[in-house]
Design an enzyme around this catalytic site. Structure first.
Site, PDB file in Angstrom:
ATOM      1  N   ASP A   1      47.945  35.089  26.755  1.00 30.89           N
ATOM      2  CA  ASP A   1      48.086  36.448  27.279  1.00 30.89           C
ATOM      3  C   ASP A   1      49.548  36.846  27.440  1.00 30.89           C
ATOM      4  O   ASP A   1      49.994  37.872  26.916  1.00 30.89           O
ATOM      5  CB  ASP A   1      47.370  36.583  28.621  1.00 30.89           C
ATOM      6  CG  ASP A   1      45.871  36.409  28.510  1.00 30.89           C
ATOM      7  OD1 ASP A   1      45.327  36.741  27.450  1.00 30.89           O
ATOM      8  OD2 ASP A   1      45.251  35.951  29.479  1.00 30.89           O
TER       9      ASP A   1
ATOM     10  N   ARG B   1      48.005  32.122  43.302  1.00 28.05           N
ATOM     11  CA  ARG B   1      48.470  33.449  42.905  1.00 28.05           C
ATOM     12  C   ARG B   1      49.380  34.114  43.939  1.00 28.05           C
ATOM     13  O   ARG B   1      50.430  34.645  43.576  1.00 28.05           O
ATOM     14  CB  ARG B   1      47.281  34.356  42.571  1.00 28.05           C
ATOM     15  CG  ARG B   1      46.470  33.873  41.370  1.00 28.05           C
ATOM     16  CD  ARG B   1      47.363  33.718  40.138  1.00 28.05           C
ATOM     17  NE  ARG B   1      46.617  33.320  38.968  1.00 28.05           N
ATOM     18  CZ  ARG B   1      46.798  32.161  38.317  1.00 28.05           C
ATOM     19  NH1 ARG B   1      47.701  31.297  38.762  1.00 28.05           N
ATOM     20  NH2 ARG B   1      46.107  31.884  37.254  1.00 28.05           N
TER      21      ARG B   1
ATOM     22  N   ASP C   1      42.252  37.540  39.317  1.00 31.42           N
ATOM     23  CA  ASP C   1      43.692  37.348  39.481  1.00 31.42           C
ATOM     24  C   ASP C   1      44.470  38.652  39.532  1.00 31.42           C
ATOM     25  O   ASP C   1      45.520  38.730  40.176  1.00 31.42           O
ATOM     26  CB  ASP C   1      44.237  36.457  38.352  1.00 31.42           C
ATOM     27  CG  ASP C   1      43.951  34.986  38.591  1.00 31.42           C
ATOM     28  OD1 ASP C   1      43.628  34.628  39.740  1.00 31.42           O
ATOM     29  OD2 ASP C   1      44.038  34.195  37.641  1.00 31.42           O
TER      30      ASP C   1
ATOM     31  N   SER D   1      40.050  29.308  28.094  1.00 33.64           N
ATOM     32  CA  SER D   1      40.965  29.913  29.049  1.00 33.64           C
ATOM     33  C   SER D   1      41.152  28.906  30.174  1.00 33.64           C
ATOM     34  O   SER D   1      40.191  28.549  30.866  1.00 33.64           O
ATOM     35  CB  SER D   1      40.377  31.219  29.591  1.00 33.64           C
ATOM     36  OG  SER D   1      41.216  31.759  30.586  1.00 33.64           O
TER      37      SER D   1
END
Length: 409
Positions: A19, A99, A128, A180
């Site tokens: 990404d 995060r 996220d 992922s």
């Protein structure tokens, strides 16, 4: 809406994965060839950080910051969550509490660099995006946020790979190994490919699938005994050797991984409303949670333990939903810290082929009194129970007498 003409410099949350790798050339194409500063938060990804600066610059970034956040992550996010006993639907929150830690560092660099916006590579389907953006809003309320997945026409990871190949973006994955993944010192998550069919068993024994350990089928044939010492709920010793919490987790990852501990296959409820399937590896964290939970059984009184277990669900939902920097999470952490004042002692565990078996507990604050609860002779007066039951059952007796008097029984 963001005025693209005002975006001259952006700070990108950069992992070097698929990404964020293609986001750099995409930003150049769609935001007036803006300067892109890449920022990677090191929360224990290990070799994933190797060669990152060269890759970021080759893809179009002007510079790369690698922030060493490992101690901050462990001490200020992992341990408070573990002390709370917070678990979201069996998930130990490995991505969730990383995060806000990363986002805090990201904002610091954005303010230092006078960036016009912060960019992240989270999809519009995931959790996220919320976690990153709520943290940004906490530290920089007026900072614009660019989320390419909510703007571009790319619809799948396959199309991302197409874009990367077209723009000569180097990748470490291919279409066959395109899971992922998210990795840090606490866990590794796997999503996508065959896991999207919930009828498929995870390929635990396939070469290269598991990275932090082995499946129980391939674990050692003899058990491993370990001892963990806690002080006020914080792990301070492993096998009689004093270590930092970070180093204890890292060593428990190795020990747990060898014994097939910490695998979780779960269909969880995402914040955005859909269910998703993921496989998690959390060997050290699973051991640490189990040990801490065991110690609390002897160090906390009944009412405190039960209330703490109820609030652990709320704590977990706050972390999962991105509300780390919220008044309620801070208030719950204050409550947890109070409960941990006597959670000091040693837990002995036996690890064997994916199992964690209690093998002994001790604490100077233990509420367990073997002389009181023994089946042998003790000073406990069993006749006292008669009066206790009469009072405890008084409301039941009165209610039944009323029903009988009025023909309701």
């Amino acid at each position: 809406m963001i005025d693209k003409n005002k975006i001259k410099k952006v700070v990108l949350a950069y992992s070097g994965g698929l990404d964020t790798s293609i986001i750099i050339p995409w930003l150049k194409e769609n935001y007036n060839n803006c300067e892109v500063i890449a920022v990677s938060g090191d929360v224990g990804q290990g070799d994933e950080l190797e060669g990152l600066e060269e890759k970021a610059k080759k893809t179009g970034a002007s510079k790369l910051y690698v922030l060493d956040l490992k101690d901050d992550y462990v001490d200020n996010y992992i341990i408070p969550t573990m002390k709370a006993g917070a678990i979201y639907e069996d998930y130990l929150l490995g991505t969730s509490h990383a995060r806000p830690c990363i986002a805090k560092g990201l904002v610091e660099i954005a303010l230092k660099e006078n960036a016009d916006a912060i960019v992240h590579g989270c999809t519009g389907k995931g959790n996220d995006q919320v976690r990153f953006e709520l943290a940004v809003k906490h530290f920089a309320p007026d900072m614009p946020i660019i989320a390419p997945w909510r703007e571009w026409n790319i619809k799948s990871r396959e199309e991302e790979i197409d874009y990367a190949e077209k723009h000569n973006v180097p990748l470490k994955i291919n279409r066959e190994t395109n899971y992922s993944k998210d990795k840090n010192l606490w866990h590794l998550s796997h999503e996508g490919l065959d896991l999207e069919d919930i009828g498929n068993e995870p390929q635990y024994d396939k070469e290269g699938f598991l990275e932090m350990g082995v499946s129980p089928m391939k674990a050692k044939d003899e058990p491993t005994y370990i001892t963990i010492k806690f002080e006020k709920g914080v792990p301070i010793e492993l096998n009689c050797t004093k270590k930092s919490a970070k180093d204890i987790i890292l060593e428990l990852n190795k020990i747990g991984g060898e014994n097939g501990v910490g695998l979780l296959d779960i269909v969880e409820n995402r914040l955005v409303g859909m269910k998703c399937r993921g496989v998690y590896e959390t060997p050290g964290g699973t051991i640490l949670y189990r040990a801490h939970e065991a110690l609390e059984t002897i160090c906390l009184d009944k009412m405190t333990l039960h209330e703490k277990q109820k609030l652990a669900i709320t704590f977990a939902e706050l972390v999962y939903n991105g509300h780390w920097f919220s008044p309620l999470r801070e208030a719950l952490s204050a409550f947890v810290d109070k409960t941990q004042e006597t959670v000091t002692g040693v837990v002995k565990l036996k690890l064997y082929k994916g199992n964690i078996i209690k093998a002994g507990l001790s604490s100077p604050y233990s509420l367990y009194d073997d002389e009181l609860c023994t089946f042998g002779e003790s000073d406990y007066n069993q006749a006292d129970a008669t009066g206790f039951i009469n009072l405890f059952g008084l409301s039941t007796k009165v209610n039944s007498l009323m029903k009988k008097k009025n023909g309701l029984m």
